[in-house]
Design a protein around this motif. Structure first.
Motif, short mmCIF file in Angstrom:
data_model
loop_
_atom_site.label_atom_id
_atom_site.label_comp_id
_atom_site.label_asym_id
_atom_site.label_seq_id
_atom_site.Cartn_x
_atom_site.Cartn_y
_atom_site.Cartn_z
N ASP A 137 0.86 -1.18 0.00
CA ASP A 137 0.00 0.00 0.00
C ASP A 137 0.90 1.23 0.00
OD1 ASP A 137 -2.22 1.60 0.04
OD2 ASP A 137 -2.44 1.51 2.22
N SER A 138 1.33 1.59 -1.20
CA SER A 138 2.22 2.75 -1.32
C SER A 138 1.82 3.54 -2.57
CB SER A 138 3.68 2.29 -1.44
OG SER A 138 3.89 1.66 -2.69
N LYS A 139 2.34 4.74 -2.63
CA LYS A 139 2.07 5.59 -3.79
C LYS A 139 2.66 4.96 -5.05
CE LYS A 139 2.43 10.37 -5.22
NZ LYS A 139 2.87 11.72 -4.87
N THR A 140 3.80 4.35 -4.94
CA THR A 140 4.45 3.71 -6.09
C THR A 140 3.61 2.56 -6.62
OG1 THR A 140 6.60 4.32 -5.19
CG2 THR A 140 6.57 2.60 -6.87
N CYS A 141 3.07 1.75 -5.72
CA CYS A 141 2.24 0.61 -6.13
C CYS A 141 0.93 1.10 -6.75
CB CYS A 141 1.98 -0.31 -4.95
SG CYS A 141 1.16 -1.85 -5.41
N ARG A 142 0.31 2.11 -6.15
CA ARG A 142 -0.93 2.66 -6.72
C ARG A 142 -0.67 3.23 -8.11
NH1 ARG A 142 -1.60 4.21 -1.43
NH2 ARG A 142 -0.86 6.32 -1.82
N ARG A 143 0.47 3.85 -8.29
CA ARG A 143 0.84 4.39 -9.61
C ARG A 143 0.99 3.26 -10.61
NH1 ARG A 143 5.91 5.06 -11.86
NH2 ARG A 143 5.96 6.52 -13.59
N ARG A 186 -8.49 1.45 -9.74
CA ARG A 186 -7.03 1.59 -9.74
C ARG A 186 -6.61 2.96 -10.24
NH1 ARG A 186 -4.33 -3.99 -11.97
NH2 ARG A 186 -5.05 -5.31 -10.26
N ALA A 215 -7.55 5.64 -7.63
CA ALA A 215 -6.64 5.64 -6.47
C ALA A 215 -5.30 6.26 -6.83
CB ALA A 215 -6.45 4.21 -5.96
N TRP A 216 -4.89 6.13 -8.09
CA TRP A 216 -3.60 6.67 -8.52
C TRP A 216 -3.69 8.16 -8.83
CZ3 TRP A 216 -2.48 6.89 -14.22
CH2 TRP A 216 -1.28 7.55 -14.47
N SER A 217 -4.65 8.54 -9.69
CA SER A 217 -4.69 9.93 -10.15
C SER A 217 -6.12 10.31 -10.54
CB SER A 217 -3.76 10.10 -11.35
OG SER A 217 -3.97 11.33 -11.99
N LYS A 218 -6.66 11.25 -9.82
CA LYS A 218 -8.01 11.73 -10.14
C LYS A 218 -8.01 12.42 -11.52
CE LYS A 218 -9.34 10.67 -5.92
NZ LYS A 218 -8.32 9.78 -5.44
#
Length: 187
Positions: free
Chosen positions: A96-102, A160, A163-166
Motif C-alpha cells: 500500500d504505497s504511492k508507487t504501487c498505486r501508480r 485503480r 486511487a492513482w490519479s483523479k
C-alpha cells in the motif's frame, strides 16, 4: 501460475456468457457466431494489453482470477447484459504505497487503451463486417465499466486509476464518454 489463471479466466467467462447468448440469439445463428468470436477476442485483448502495461511499469506481476462474482455474471449475461468476471494483473509483492498505486493505475490505463483501440477499430469498420459491430458494442460496455470507480465496477480498473490519479481518471472518463456515446453518432 498466471497461464493457468488466464486459461481459467477465458473458460469461466465463456461458460457464464454462453447461456445468455444462446437464449437471445437462437433464432439468428450469424449473430450468435459473431458474439462468440468477439467476446473471447475482447477478453484476450484486455489480458494482453494488461500484460503489456505490466511490462511498461516494470516489476513482477501475476494474473489472477477472482474467486467470486460468478452468479452475478451469469444472471446479468442471461438477461443480455455483458458482465465479465474480471481477471486482473497484480504485483507479486503488493504494497500500500504511492508507487504501487501508480503502477496499478498505469497498468489499468494501458489495458483501457487496448480496449479503446478495439472499440475504435470496430466502430470505424463495423458496417463492413458484423463481427466488428459486436466487438465495438461489447468493447463500449467494457470501456464504460472501466470508468466507474466503485464496486463492483472498480474491479474493471477504474478503481485503480482513481486511487492513482483523479486527473487521469477524469481524462479517461471524458474520453470514454466522448468516444462511446458521441463518436458513433457521426457514422
Amino acid at each position: 501460475s498466471s497461464f493457468s489463471e488466464l486459461w481459467a479466466f477465458l473458460w469461466i467467462n465463456m461458460a457464464l456468457f454462453l447461456p445468455g447468448v444462446l437464449l437471445r440469439f437462437r433464432d439468428r445463428p450469424g449473430d450468435l457466431l459473431n458474439r462468440l468470436l468477439a467476446y473471447p477476442s475482447l477478453l484476450l485483448a484486455g489480458a494482453l494489453f494488461g500484460g503489456i502495461g505490466c511490462l511498461l511499469v516494470r516489476g513482477r506481476w501475476r494474473f489472477s482470477l477472482p474467486r467470486g462474482g460468478s452468479l452475478l455474471s451469469l444472471l446479468l449475461n442471461s438477461f443480455g447484459v455483458l458482465f465479465v468476471i474480471v481477471g486482473r494483473w497484480y504485483p507479486k509483492a503488493p504494497e500500500d504505497s504511492k508507487t504501487c498505486r501508480r503502477a496499478l493505475g498505469m497498468q489499468a490505463v494501458v489495458e483501457w487503451v487496448g480496449l479503446l483501440l478495439l472499440f475504435c477499430a470496430g466502430a470505424f469498420v463495423y458496417w463492413e463486417n458484423a463481427i466488428f459491430y459486436q466487438v465495438a458494442t461489447m468493447a463500449a460496455s467494457l470501456l464504460v465499466y472501466r470508468v466507474i470507480p466503485f464496486m463492483p465496477f472498480a474491479s474493471f480498473g477504474g478503481g485503480r486509476v482513481w486511487a492513482w490519479s483523479k486527473a487521469a481518471f477524469a481524462l479517461l472518463a471524458l474520453l470514454t464518454i466522448g468516444l462511446v456515446f458521441i463518436l458513433p453518432r457521426w457514422f
